[in-house]
Scaffold this motif. Structure first.
Motif, PDB file in Angstrom:
ATOM      1  N   ARG A   8       0.809  -1.305  -0.054  1.00 16.12           N
ATOM      2  CA  ARG A   8       0.154  -0.108  -0.010  1.00 16.12           C
ATOM      3  C   ARG A   8       0.914   1.280   0.059  1.00 16.12           C
ATOM      4  NH1 ARG A   8      -1.615  -4.051   2.958  1.00 16.12           N
ATOM      5  NH2 ARG A   8      -3.481  -4.875   2.750  1.00 16.12           N
ATOM      6  N   ALA A   9       0.390   2.326  -0.552  1.00 19.49           N
ATOM      7  CA  ALA A   9       1.343   3.550  -0.756  1.00 19.49           C
ATOM      8  C   ALA A   9       1.939   3.860   0.679  1.00 19.49           C
ATOM      9  CB  ALA A   9       0.370   4.502  -1.194  1.00 19.49           C
ATOM     10  N   PRO A  10       1.292   3.737   1.696  1.00 17.24           N
ATOM     11  CA  PRO A  10       1.897   4.252   3.086  1.00 17.24           C
ATOM     12  C   PRO A  10       3.137   3.410   3.411  1.00 17.24           C
ATOM     13  CG  PRO A  10      -0.515   4.276   3.536  1.00 17.24           C
ATOM     14  CD  PRO A  10      -0.230   3.787   2.068  1.00 17.24           C
ATOM     15  N   GLU A  11       2.833   2.039   3.203  1.00 19.96           N
ATOM     16  CA  GLU A  11       3.941   1.070   3.450  1.00 19.96           C
ATOM     17  C   GLU A  11       5.155   1.299   2.443  1.00 19.96           C
ATOM     18  OE1 GLU A  11       0.756  -2.304   4.502  1.00 19.96           O
ATOM     19  OE2 GLU A  11       1.767  -2.207   2.163  1.00 19.96           O
ATOM     20  N   TRP A  12       5.089   1.632   1.046  1.00 17.13           N
ATOM     21  CA  TRP A  12       6.148   2.086   0.400  1.00 17.13           C
ATOM     22  C   TRP A  12       6.708   3.235   0.731  1.00 17.13           C
ATOM     23  CZ3 TRP A  12      10.090   1.149  -2.511  1.00 17.13           C
ATOM     24  CH2 TRP A  12      10.369   1.877  -3.302  1.00 17.13           C
ATOM     25  N   ALA A  14       6.983   4.616   3.597  1.00 22.47           N
ATOM     26  CA  ALA A  14       7.672   3.984   4.979  1.00 22.47           C
ATOM     27  C   ALA A  14       9.181   3.475   4.579  1.00 22.47           C
ATOM     28  CB  ALA A  14       6.913   3.290   5.893  1.00 22.47           C
ATOM     29  N   LEU A  15       9.048   2.479   3.689  1.00 23.29           N
ATOM     30  CA  LEU A  15      10.259   1.816   3.236  1.00 23.29           C
ATOM     31  C   LEU A  15      11.252   3.030   2.779  1.00 23.29           C
ATOM     32  CD1 LEU A  15      12.044  -0.272   2.407  1.00 23.29           C
ATOM     33  CD2 LEU A  15      10.819  -0.771   0.560  1.00 23.29           C
ATOM     34  N   GLN A  16      10.806   3.939   1.814  1.00 20.20           N
ATOM     35  CA  GLN A  16      11.463   4.888   1.288  1.00 20.20           C
ATOM     36  C   GLN A  16      12.216   5.790   2.325  1.00 20.20           C
ATOM     37  OE1 GLN A  16       8.355   6.067  -1.229  1.00 20.20           O
ATOM     38  NE2 GLN A  16      10.004   6.265  -3.107  1.00 20.20           N
ATOM     39  N   ALA A  17      11.284   5.970   3.326  1.00 21.72           N
ATOM     40  CA  ALA A  17      11.720   7.152   4.457  1.00 21.72           C
ATOM     41  C   ALA A  17      12.732   6.353   5.373  1.00 21.72           C
ATOM     42  CB  ALA A  17      10.700   7.603   5.165  1.00 21.72           C
ATOM     43  N   ASP A  18      12.495   5.258   5.723  1.00 30.20           N
ATOM     44  CA  ASP A  18      13.143   4.471   6.690  1.00 30.20           C
ATOM     45  C   ASP A  18      14.587   3.703   6.242  1.00 30.20           C
ATOM     46  OD1 ASP A  18      11.405   5.479   8.543  1.00 30.20           O
ATOM     47  OD2 ASP A  18      10.135   3.588   8.613  1.00 30.20           O
ATOM     48  N   GLY A  19      14.472   3.071   4.984  1.00 30.07           N
ATOM     49  CA  GLY A  19      15.505   2.380   4.422  1.00 30.07           C
ATOM     50  C   GLY A  19      15.235   0.937   4.457  1.00 30.07           C
ATOM     51  N   SER A  20      14.313   0.502   5.524  1.00 34.61           N
ATOM     52  CA  SER A  20      14.150  -0.838   5.437  1.00 34.61           C
ATOM     53  C   SER A  20      12.627  -1.077   6.064  1.00 34.61           C
ATOM     54  CB  SER A  20      15.151  -1.624   6.280  1.00 34.61           C
ATOM     55  OG  SER A  20      14.932  -1.287   7.903  1.00 34.61           O
ATOM     56  N   THR A  21      12.389  -2.377   6.026  1.00 35.49           N
ATOM     57  CA  THR A  21      10.691  -2.543   6.529  1.00 35.49           C
ATOM     58  C   THR A  21      10.767  -4.023   7.050  1.00 35.49           C
ATOM     59  OG1 THR A  21       8.419  -2.505   6.147  1.00 35.49           O
ATOM     60  CG2 THR A  21       9.793  -2.948   4.235  1.00 35.49           C
ATOM     61  N   GLU A  22       9.820  -4.294   7.967  1.00 35.04           N
ATOM     62  CA  GLU A  22       9.498  -5.543   8.282  1.00 35.04           C
ATOM     63  C   GLU A  22       8.557  -6.086   7.405  1.00 35.04           C
ATOM     64  OE1 GLU A  22      11.181  -7.583  10.435  1.00 35.04           O
ATOM     65  OE2 GLU A  22      12.612  -6.046  11.099  1.00 35.04           O
ATOM     66  N   GLY A  23       7.809  -5.343   6.804  1.00 31.20           N
ATOM     67  CA  GLY A  23       6.618  -5.726   5.765  1.00 31.20           C
ATOM     68  C   GLY A  23       5.359  -5.227   6.135  1.00 31.20           C
ATOM     69  N   ALA A  24       4.381  -5.575   5.472  1.00 35.66           N
ATOM     70  CA  ALA A  24       3.025  -5.219   5.874  1.00 35.66           C
ATOM     71  C   ALA A  24       2.523  -5.884   7.095  1.00 35.66           C
ATOM     72  CB  ALA A  24       2.111  -5.450   4.547  1.00 35.66           C
ATOM     73  N   PRO A  25       1.271  -5.678   7.530  1.00 34.44           N
ATOM     74  CA  PRO A  25       0.885  -6.580   8.717  1.00 34.44           C
ATOM     75  C   PRO A  25       0.936  -7.868   8.490  1.00 34.44           C
ATOM     76  CG  PRO A  25      -0.451  -4.347   8.261  1.00 34.44           C
ATOM     77  CD  PRO A  25       0.425  -4.511   7.318  1.00 34.44           C
ATOM     78  N   ILE A  26       0.518  -8.634   7.294  1.00 35.80           N
ATOM     79  CA  ILE A  26       0.599  -9.905   7.146  1.00 35.80           C
ATOM     80  C   ILE A  26       1.780 -10.547   7.209  1.00 35.80           C
ATOM     81  CG2 ILE A  26       0.652  -9.870   4.706  1.00 35.80           C
ATOM     82  CD1 ILE A  26      -1.500 -12.326   6.584  1.00 35.80           C
ATOM     83  N   ASP A  27       2.837  -9.824   6.987  1.00 34.62           N
ATOM     84  CA  ASP A  27       4.197 -10.236   7.008  1.00 34.62           C
ATOM     85  C   ASP A  27       4.824 -10.090   8.441  1.00 34.62           C
ATOM     86  OD1 ASP A  27       4.369 -10.100   4.276  1.00 34.62           O
ATOM     87  OD2 ASP A  27       4.850  -8.234   4.200  1.00 34.62           O
ATOM     88  N   ASP A  54      -4.105   2.753  -5.032  1.00 41.10           N
ATOM     89  CA  ASP A  54      -3.220   3.455  -4.458  1.00 41.10           C
ATOM     90  C   ASP A  54      -1.987   2.308  -3.763  1.00 41.10           C
ATOM     91  OD1 ASP A  54      -1.526   5.751  -3.804  1.00 41.10           O
ATOM     92  OD2 ASP A  54      -2.345   6.109  -2.006  1.00 41.10           O
ATOM     93  N   LEU A  55      -1.801   1.267  -4.806  1.00 45.22           N
ATOM     94  CA  LEU A  55      -0.792   0.334  -4.510  1.00 45.22           C
ATOM     95  C   LEU A  55       0.369   0.468  -5.282  1.00 45.22           C
ATOM     96  CD1 LEU A  55      -3.041  -2.816  -4.596  1.00 45.22           C
ATOM     97  CD2 LEU A  55      -2.506  -1.522  -2.515  1.00 45.22           C
ATOM     98  N   TRP A  56       1.663  -0.274  -4.887  1.00 46.13           N
ATOM     99  CA  TRP A  56       2.697  -0.077  -5.527  1.00 46.13           C
ATOM    100  C   TRP A  56       3.260  -1.548  -5.592  1.00 46.13           C
ATOM    101  CZ3 TRP A  56       5.881   4.064  -7.423  1.00 46.13           C
ATOM    102  CH2 TRP A  56       5.295   5.165  -7.210  1.00 46.13           C
ATOM    103  N   LEU A  57       3.962  -1.982  -6.866  1.00 43.05           N
ATOM    104  CA  LEU A  57       4.482  -2.929  -6.968  1.00 43.05           C
ATOM    105  C   LEU A  57       6.095  -2.809  -6.958  1.00 43.05           C
ATOM    106  CD1 LEU A  57       3.942  -6.085  -7.986  1.00 43.05           C
ATOM    107  CD2 LEU A  57       4.570  -5.250 -10.322  1.00 43.05           C
ATOM    108  N   ILE A  58       6.557  -3.719  -6.186  1.00 45.00           N
ATOM    109  CA  ILE A  58       8.145  -3.543  -5.967  1.00 45.00           C
ATOM    110  C   ILE A  58       8.734  -4.720  -6.454  1.00 45.00           C
ATOM    111  CG2 ILE A  58       9.877  -3.307  -4.175  1.00 45.00           C
ATOM    112  CD1 ILE A  58       7.341  -1.003  -4.037  1.00 45.00           C
TER     113      ILE A  58
END
Length: 111
Positions: A8-12, A14-27, A54-58
């Motif tokens: 989802r756009a906010p998750e993408w 957040a990854l851009q801002a933080d430089g890493s992510t543990e993923g979406a809630p399901i992850d 408002d989704l992104w494909l990574i």
């Protein structure tokens, strides 16, 4: 080989801002980051993101990607699961995944 994550756009962002992510809630719930192959991505979008805009494909290159396991999921098909945070520098490319007439339109570069 490229594998794909739908964010989802906010998750993408957040990854851009933080430089890493543990993923979406399901992850977070499952303890790994869910990915799909090019062949699996459309079904993943239809099953888990139906009607969502408002989704992104990574896209992530598997070569040299550590802690990636291929495990059975839908119908016994093997899906790529990443057992570490996804880093922004893992991302090969990212594109919007628009909803067009009720279905997600995947980028031509996936073909």
């Amino acid at each position: 080989m490229l594998i794909y994550k739908i964010f989802r756009a906010p998750e993408w962002r957040a990854l851009q801002a933080d430089g890493s992510t543990e993923g979406a809630p399901i992850d977070l719930a499952d303890g790994y980051i869910h990915f799909s192959t090019a062949e699996q991505a459309e079904e993943t979008a239809a099953k888990h993101f139906a009607g969502q805009d408002d989704l992104w494909l990574i896209a992530v290159e598997t070569e040299g990607l550590d802690n990636l396991n291929w495990e059975p999921s839908r119908g016994g098909a093997l899906f790529p699961h990443l057992y570490r945070p996804l880093r922004l520098d893992d991302v090969a490319w990212a594109e919007p995944l628009p909803l067009v007439e009720g279905a997600h339109r995947f980028p031509e570069r996936m073909q």
